[in-house]
Design an enzyme around this catalytic site. Structure first.
Site: not given
Ligand SMILES: NC(=O)c1ccc[n+]([C@@H]2O[C@H](COP(=O)([O-])OP(=O)(O)OC[C@H]3O[C@@H](n4cnc5c(N)ncnc54)[C@H](O)[C@@H]3O)[C@@H](O)[C@H]2O)c1
Length: 235
Positions: A49-50, A142, A146
């Protein structure tokens, strides 16, 4: 990137899995860290858990001791689609805890271990276009989290530079995947119409940018927030 392993937080997510596969294909040892198991074959899987600072530091020290720590990617994140006037305080706390504090813990832990080893290293943070532009359909935490990640990246880049550690962020727009699926069809269609390259991003678009920032080709880049947005915002 120096010799050693890569740690990816959020490794079970869409981007984390794609990153894990990409680094494994490069012959790297990859430690995936997530609340959930990462299903990619070959990953060294950790429950983390980060938001738990001590656990994040313990993971960094363990990987550094066992494998050497070459790179750390803070990809754990949470999104909440919420009309702004209905945004709850509970979600505010949750989003800031994971997106901002979790990234801070990752930067601090990785930097500590990289400095102790004395071999430099690379840290990449997941920012977002939402940290650069407002978007009324999202919980305000959010974008706020960021934007703070982009700022945090600069501070850790300055601190890391004295020790050969580069720290950068990527700022993707909406990517095809489960987070992108949280947007309605109408919202997605509007985003595509407004995008100069005429499409949403893909996980591979983000992976390519992160792999570049980790590579020797980016040896003179630190403190940057690299847009991965199809030209939809040019800071
Ligand atoms: N997908 C997009 O459109 C997008 C766009 C911009 C930025 N991002 C960023 O990229 C990153 C990855 O996004 P993604 O698309 O893979 O999302 P996702 O929801 O598929 O994956 C996020 C992962 O983070 C994990 N997570 C959540 N809370 C946690 C915690 N407390 N400890 C450890 N792990 C935890 C979840 O279990 C999940 O596996 C995120 O930071 C997101 O904000 C995503």
């Amino acid at each position: 990137m120096t010799a050693g392993a890569v740690v990816i937080t959020g490794a079970a997510g869409d981007l984390g899995r794609a990153l894990t596969r990409s680094f494994l294909d490069q012959g790297r040892r990859v430690h995936g860290a997530d609340l959930k198991p990462c299903p990619v074959a070959g990953v060294i899987d950790h429950r983390l858990d980060v938001t738990e600072r001590d656990a994040v530091f313990a993971l960094a020290r363990r990987v550094a001791a066992e494998d050497g720590l070459a790179a750390w990617v803070n990809a754990a994140g949470l999104l909440a689609m919420t009309p702004v006037r209905e945004a709850s305080e509970a979600d505010w706390q949750r989003l800031l805890a994971v997106n901002l504090s979790g990234t801070w813990h990752g930067c601090a832990a990785a930097l500590e271990s990289m400095i102790a080893a004395g071999s430099g290293g690379v840290i990449v943070n997941l920012g977002s276009l939402s940290g650069q532009l407002g978007y009324p359909g999202l919980h305000p935490a959010y974008g706020a989290s960021k934007a703070a990640v982009h700022q945090l990246t600069k501070t850790y880049a300055l601190e890391g530079a004295r020790h050969g550690v580069r720290v950068n962020a990527v700022a993707p727009s909406v990517l095809e995947g489960s987070m992108g699926d949280a947007f309605s069809n109408d919202q997605r269609a509007r985003l595509i119409r407004a995008n100069p390259l005429g499409r949403l991003g893909t996980m591979e678009d983000a992976v390519g940018a992160i792999a570049f920032l980790c590579s020797p080709q980016a040896a003179y880049i630190t403190g940057a927030t690299l847009p991965v947005n199809g030209g939809s915002f040019m800071p």
